[in-house]
Design a protein around this motif. Sequence first.
Motif, PDB file in Angstrom:
ATOM      1  N   LEU A  95       0.839  -1.206   0.000  1.00 19.02           N
ATOM      2  CA  LEU A  95       0.000   0.000   0.000  1.00 19.02           C
ATOM      3  C   LEU A  95       0.869   1.250   0.000  1.00 19.02           C
ATOM      4  O   LEU A  95       0.552   2.247  -0.661  1.00 19.02           O
ATOM      5  CB  LEU A  95      -0.929   0.003   1.214  1.00 19.02           C
ATOM      6  CG  LEU A  95      -2.141  -0.934   1.176  1.00 19.02           C
ATOM      7  CD1 LEU A  95      -2.822  -0.975   2.540  1.00 19.02           C
ATOM      8  CD2 LEU A  95      -3.137  -0.499   0.107  1.00 19.02           C
ATOM      9  N   HIS A  96       1.974   1.190   0.737  1.00 21.18           N
ATOM     10  CA  HIS A  96       2.858   2.352   0.843  1.00 21.18           C
ATOM     11  C   HIS A  96       3.666   2.545  -0.441  1.00 21.18           C
ATOM     12  O   HIS A  96       3.765   3.668  -0.952  1.00 21.18           O
ATOM     13  CB  HIS A  96       3.792   2.177   2.040  1.00 21.18           C
ATOM     14  CG  HIS A  96       4.463   3.447   2.469  1.00 21.18           C
ATOM     15  ND1 HIS A  96       3.791   4.458   3.134  1.00 21.18           N
ATOM     16  CD2 HIS A  96       5.744   3.879   2.332  1.00 21.18           C
ATOM     17  CE1 HIS A  96       4.633   5.446   3.393  1.00 21.18           C
ATOM     18  NE2 HIS A  96       5.823   5.125   2.908  1.00 21.18           N
ATOM     19  N   SER A  97       4.245   1.456  -0.956  1.00 21.89           N
ATOM     20  CA  SER A  97       5.086   1.587  -2.154  1.00 21.89           C
ATOM     21  C   SER A  97       4.238   1.931  -3.384  1.00 21.89           C
ATOM     22  O   SER A  97       4.627   2.786  -4.193  1.00 21.89           O
ATOM     23  CB  SER A  97       5.870   0.291  -2.390  1.00 21.89           C
ATOM     24  OG  SER A  97       4.998  -0.809  -2.590  1.00 21.89           O
ATOM     25  N   THR A  98       3.076   1.296  -3.523  1.00 21.93           N
ATOM     26  CA  THR A  98       2.185   1.629  -4.631  1.00 21.93           C
ATOM     27  C   THR A  98       1.604   3.028  -4.442  1.00 21.93           C
ATOM     28  O   THR A  98       1.410   3.769  -5.414  1.00 21.93           O
ATOM     29  CB  THR A  98       1.042   0.600  -4.739  1.00 21.93           C
ATOM     30  OG1 THR A  98       1.600  -0.711  -4.806  1.00 21.93           O
ATOM     31  CG2 THR A  98       0.187   0.848  -5.968  1.00 21.93           C
ATOM     32  N   GLY A  99       1.349   3.389  -3.174  1.00 18.59           N
ATOM     33  CA  GLY A  99       0.834   4.725  -2.888  1.00 18.59           C
ATOM     34  C   GLY A  99       1.785   5.826  -3.317  1.00 18.59           C
ATOM     35  O   GLY A  99       1.355   6.900  -3.747  1.00 18.59           O
ATOM     36  N   ALA A 100       3.087   5.572  -3.216  1.00 18.58           N
ATOM     37  CA  ALA A 100       4.068   6.576  -3.640  1.00 18.58           C
ATOM     38  C   ALA A 100       3.930   6.859  -5.135  1.00 18.58           C
ATOM     39  O   ALA A 100       3.911   8.018  -5.567  1.00 18.58           O
ATOM     40  CB  ALA A 100       5.482   6.094  -3.314  1.00 18.58           C
ATOM     41  N   SER A 101       3.807   5.791  -5.932  1.00 18.79           N
ATOM     42  CA  SER A 101       3.618   5.989  -7.377  1.00 18.79           C
ATOM     43  C   SER A 101       2.260   6.611  -7.678  1.00 18.79           C
ATOM     44  O   SER A 101       2.147   7.504  -8.537  1.00 18.79           O
ATOM     45  CB  SER A 101       3.750   4.648  -8.106  1.00 18.79           C
ATOM     46  OG  SER A 101       5.101   4.220  -8.118  1.00 18.79           O
ATOM     47  N   ALA A 102       1.221   6.165  -6.956  1.00 21.15           N
ATOM     48  CA  ALA A 102      -0.114   6.733  -7.165  1.00 21.15           C
ATOM     49  C   ALA A 102      -0.130   8.225  -6.831  1.00 21.15           C
ATOM     50  O   ALA A 102      -0.815   9.014  -7.497  1.00 21.15           O
ATOM     51  CB  ALA A 102      -1.139   5.989  -6.310  1.00 21.15           C
ATOM     52  N   PHE A 103       0.623   8.595  -5.799  1.00 16.95           N
ATOM     53  CA  PHE A 103       0.703  10.003  -5.402  1.00 16.95           C
ATOM     54  C   PHE A 103       1.194  10.855  -6.570  1.00 16.95           C
ATOM     55  O   PHE A 103       0.608  11.892  -6.915  1.00 16.95           O
ATOM     56  CB  PHE A 103       1.646  10.145  -4.209  1.00 16.95           C
ATOM     57  CG  PHE A 103       1.267  11.240  -3.255  1.00 16.95           C
ATOM     58  CD1 PHE A 103       0.464  12.294  -3.647  1.00 16.95           C
ATOM     59  CD2 PHE A 103       1.724  11.222  -1.945  1.00 16.95           C
ATOM     60  CE1 PHE A 103       0.115  13.310  -2.767  1.00 16.95           C
ATOM     61  CE2 PHE A 103       1.389  12.225  -1.051  1.00 16.95           C
ATOM     62  CZ  PHE A 103       0.586  13.265  -1.462  1.00 16.95           C
ATOM     63  N   PHE A 104       2.273  10.409  -7.211  1.00 18.77           N
ATOM     64  CA  PHE A 104       2.822  11.206  -8.303  1.00 18.77           C
ATOM     65  C   PHE A 104       1.940  11.158  -9.544  1.00 18.77           C
ATOM     66  O   PHE A 104       1.883  12.132 -10.300  1.00 18.77           O
ATOM     67  CB  PHE A 104       4.255  10.761  -8.608  1.00 18.77           C
ATOM     68  CG  PHE A 104       5.263  11.351  -7.662  1.00 18.77           C
ATOM     69  CD1 PHE A 104       5.810  12.603  -7.902  1.00 18.77           C
ATOM     70  CD2 PHE A 104       5.640  10.674  -6.522  1.00 18.77           C
ATOM     71  CE1 PHE A 104       6.719  13.166  -7.027  1.00 18.77           C
ATOM     72  CE2 PHE A 104       6.548  11.225  -5.632  1.00 18.77           C
ATOM     73  CZ  PHE A 104       7.092  12.473  -5.882  1.00 18.77           C
ATOM     74  N   VAL A 105       1.229  10.058  -9.759  1.00 19.25           N
ATOM     75  CA  VAL A 105       0.280  10.009 -10.878  1.00 19.25           C
ATOM     76  C   VAL A 105      -0.775  11.103 -10.711  1.00 19.25           C
ATOM     77  O   VAL A 105      -1.026  11.904 -11.630  1.00 19.25           O
ATOM     78  CB  VAL A 105      -0.396   8.628 -10.981  1.00 19.25           C
ATOM     79  CG1 VAL A 105      -1.574   8.679 -11.948  1.00 19.25           C
ATOM     80  CG2 VAL A 105       0.598   7.570 -11.444  1.00 19.25           C
ATOM     81  N   VAL A 106      -1.405  11.153  -9.528  1.00 20.93           N
ATOM     82  CA  VAL A 106      -2.477  12.135  -9.330  1.00 20.93           C
ATOM     83  C   VAL A 106      -1.924  13.553  -9.261  1.00 20.93           C
ATOM     84  O   VAL A 106      -2.575  14.508  -9.720  1.00 20.93           O
ATOM     85  CB  VAL A 106      -3.337  11.803  -8.081  1.00 20.93           C
ATOM     86  CG1 VAL A 106      -4.023  10.462  -8.245  1.00 20.93           C
ATOM     87  CG2 VAL A 106      -2.522  11.830  -6.793  1.00 20.93           C
ATOM     88  N   ILE A 107      -0.712  13.729  -8.722  1.00 20.61           N
ATOM     89  CA  ILE A 107      -0.110  15.064  -8.663  1.00 20.61           C
ATOM     90  C   ILE A 107       0.204  15.571 -10.070  1.00 20.61           C
ATOM     91  O   ILE A 107      -0.070  16.736 -10.409  1.00 20.61           O
ATOM     92  CB  ILE A 107       1.158  15.055  -7.787  1.00 20.61           C
ATOM     93  CG1 ILE A 107       0.791  14.905  -6.310  1.00 20.61           C
ATOM     94  CG2 ILE A 107       1.985  16.321  -8.011  1.00 20.61           C
ATOM     95  CD1 ILE A 107       0.033  16.082  -5.723  1.00 20.61           C
ATOM     96  N   TYR A 108       0.776  14.711 -10.914  1.00 21.86           N
ATOM     97  CA  TYR A 108       1.083  15.136 -12.289  1.00 21.86           C
ATOM     98  C   TYR A 108      -0.194  15.477 -13.054  1.00 21.86           C
ATOM     99  O   TYR A 108      -0.229  16.458 -13.822  1.00 21.86           O
ATOM    100  CB  TYR A 108       1.866  14.044 -13.014  1.00 21.86           C
ATOM    101  CG  TYR A 108       3.343  14.024 -12.667  1.00 21.86           C
ATOM    102  CD1 TYR A 108       4.089  15.202 -12.660  1.00 21.86           C
ATOM    103  CD2 TYR A 108       3.998  12.839 -12.361  1.00 21.86           C
ATOM    104  CE1 TYR A 108       5.433  15.197 -12.344  1.00 21.86           C
ATOM    105  CE2 TYR A 108       5.352  12.817 -12.041  1.00 21.86           C
ATOM    106  CZ  TYR A 108       6.069  14.001 -12.033  1.00 21.86           C
ATOM    107  OH  TYR A 108       7.401  13.987 -11.716  1.00 21.86           O
TER     108      TYR A 108
END
Length: 419
Positions: A95-108
């Motif tokens: 959840l944490h490692s995938t969340g890091a990538s998801a964070f940048f997807v939504v931020i971009y």
Amino acid sequence: MGNPNRVKAESGFMRWVDDRFPATQMWQEHLSQYYAPRNFNFWYFFGSLALLVLVNQILTGVWLTMSYNPSAEGAFASVEYIMRDVEYGWLIRYLHSTGASAFFVVIYLHMFRALLYGSYKAPRELVWIFGMAIYLLLMAEAFMGYLLPWGQMSYWGAQVIISLFAAIPVIGPDLAQWIRGDFLISGITLNRFFALHVVALPIVILALVVLHLIALHEVGSNNPDGIEIKAKKDETGKPLDGIPFHPYYTVKDVFGVAVFLFVFAAVVFYFPEGGGYFLERPNFEPANPMVTPDHIAPVWYFTPFYAILRAITFDFLGLQAQFLGVVFMGAAIAILFVLPWLDRSPVNSMRYKGWISKVALAIFAISFVILGILGALPATPLRTAVAQLCTLLYFAFFLLMPFYTRLEKTKPVPERVTG
């Protein structure tokens, strides 16, 4: 005594709370009586999704910290312990490692929406600057968290990035040593990165998120037409083209959250490594200072800027290519902060800008994606040439913006929002 004009609940427990804390007033100002444009579309999901992922990162991060050992001797083993022995530890870690990538997807995507509809223009310059500060700190947060698993790619990725500071004339070597806390990446580096990742940076990020939202609610949300809804109000002072954020957009955001969670859960349960882009294969080996991985590359969300760094292969005016690469990489991020003053267009939204702006934004987005792909691949002469072209296009989008936004012919902007 408090403010006698403060909005309070009618009776009961909430009135007791409101006598001591402006809970109802805050609810009304920021949700039930905060009027947002009625024509929000798909692109407006990503702000609330960014908040959701931030909460996920904080909660899962706290649970991971309970079992993590921030030492060179125990870090890798503690991650394996979390994955294999801690109950549901594998799920929390994914959840944490995938969340890091998801964070940048939504931020971009959130940032692209701002470029699309001019959400950085007056009077929202501070909203944009706070948002860019959050983005910059998220990059630092992600970089420092990247070292914590103490795998091969974590170790050597940190070694490469920190060594870039050594390219700065005069102070570079001392600065790199100060960041590491040692002559090499060591347990001291791991400890200080752990402290910054878990304590210092999250506090600053949360503070900036609050400032970002306060600034947004002070000037009001932008919309796909780029029209200020506060300019047209009814006899009660409510915007004619606005609707209360709650319940209309909270319900809409719940739908967006549900769709996002379906996709997020599918990745967590079935593709947590993301094909080697979310969790790199060399990171499943413990850090070894004596063995260098075949290809060292940062995580995917850093690769556009890493490609810009590698694209600078020439010396200029006595400055070495490595230093110029660092300068260009930093400038690629820094130039985003001054975007509100580069855009001289009389209109906000891309809907009403001229064809030059539309083509420029499309080329910029394509160049950014290509740079991201190239940054993840080993360098070759052809890839370096393409990265140099895309770097040129990236900076041209910003540096030429004061000219093409001022000269191009724009479409008439309607007085009221459409859609």
